[in-house]
Design a protein around this motif. Sequence first.
Motif, PDB file in Angstrom:
ATOM      1  N   LYS A 105       0.820  -1.158   0.000  1.00  0.00           N
ATOM      2  CA  LYS A 105       0.004   0.018   0.057  1.00  0.00           C
ATOM      3  C   LYS A 105       0.837   1.466  -0.066  1.00  0.00           C
ATOM      4  N   ILE A 106       1.863   1.197   0.649  1.00  0.00           N
ATOM      5  CA  ILE A 106       2.754   2.560   0.975  1.00  0.00           C
ATOM      6  C   ILE A 106       3.813   2.704  -0.167  1.00  0.00           C
ATOM      7  N   LYS A 107       4.565   1.631  -0.499  1.00  0.00           N
ATOM      8  CA  LYS A 107       5.569   1.812  -1.528  1.00  0.00           C
ATOM      9  C   LYS A 107       5.461   2.852  -2.492  1.00  0.00           C
ATOM     10  N   ASP A 108       4.201   3.027  -3.138  1.00  0.00           N
ATOM     11  CA  ASP A 108       4.073   3.700  -4.393  1.00  0.00           C
ATOM     12  C   ASP A 108       3.260   5.037  -4.036  1.00  0.00           C
ATOM     13  N   ALA A 163       8.103  15.243  10.274  1.00  0.00           N
ATOM     14  CA  ALA A 163       6.892  14.772  10.002  1.00  0.00           C
ATOM     15  C   ALA A 163       6.889  14.168   8.604  1.00  0.00           C
ATOM     16  N   ILE A 164       6.759  12.749   8.512  1.00  0.00           N
ATOM     17  CA  ILE A 164       6.780  12.188   7.319  1.00  0.00           C
ATOM     18  C   ILE A 164       5.121  11.600   6.952  1.00  0.00           C
ATOM     19  N   GLN A 165       4.596  12.272   5.813  1.00  0.00           N
ATOM     20  CA  GLN A 165       3.425  11.625   5.387  1.00  0.00           C
ATOM     21  C   GLN A 165       3.540  11.155   4.230  1.00  0.00           C
ATOM     22  N   THR A 166       2.923   9.807   4.248  1.00  0.00           N
ATOM     23  CA  THR A 166       2.830   8.832   3.417  1.00  0.00           C
ATOM     24  C   THR A 166       1.296   8.488   3.064  1.00  0.00           C
TER      25      THR A 166
END
Length: 137
Positions: A31-34, A51-54
């Motif tokens: 879900k998060i890799k792309d 803060a890292i927003q993915t």
Amino acid sequence: MDFTGQYELQSQENVELFMKALGVPDDMIEKIKDLKSVTKIVQNGKDFIVAIQTGNQVLVNNFTLGHETHVETPAGEKVKAVMNLEGENKLVVNTKIITSVAEFNGDQLTNTITYGDIVYKRISKKIKDPDAEEDHL
């Protein structure tokens, strides 16, 4: 150097291998890799908020240069860490199991994260902060 800014992920290497090693479930990695990822850094002297927003998920960690703190990993684990400044443009975070080196060069942020023999590299480009203009109106 002031590290404050927003940085949008342009490319990454070894994300799947790194996340698996940290114990992130395969379905979550897929879900998060792309997904688009933006790192926002706010610096106030020796104090930092990163803060890292993915996608819809946000991982926030607070640091004071040279002081031990607890940070959250992408797998949700809390670990002790110390952030130090190396030279003018490198922020180095050391935990018991991970070393993260964030190197700032102009409008590019290169984050190299080492876990054992796995090296996860993220290259991001500084972007305009849409909120910054509103703050000055």
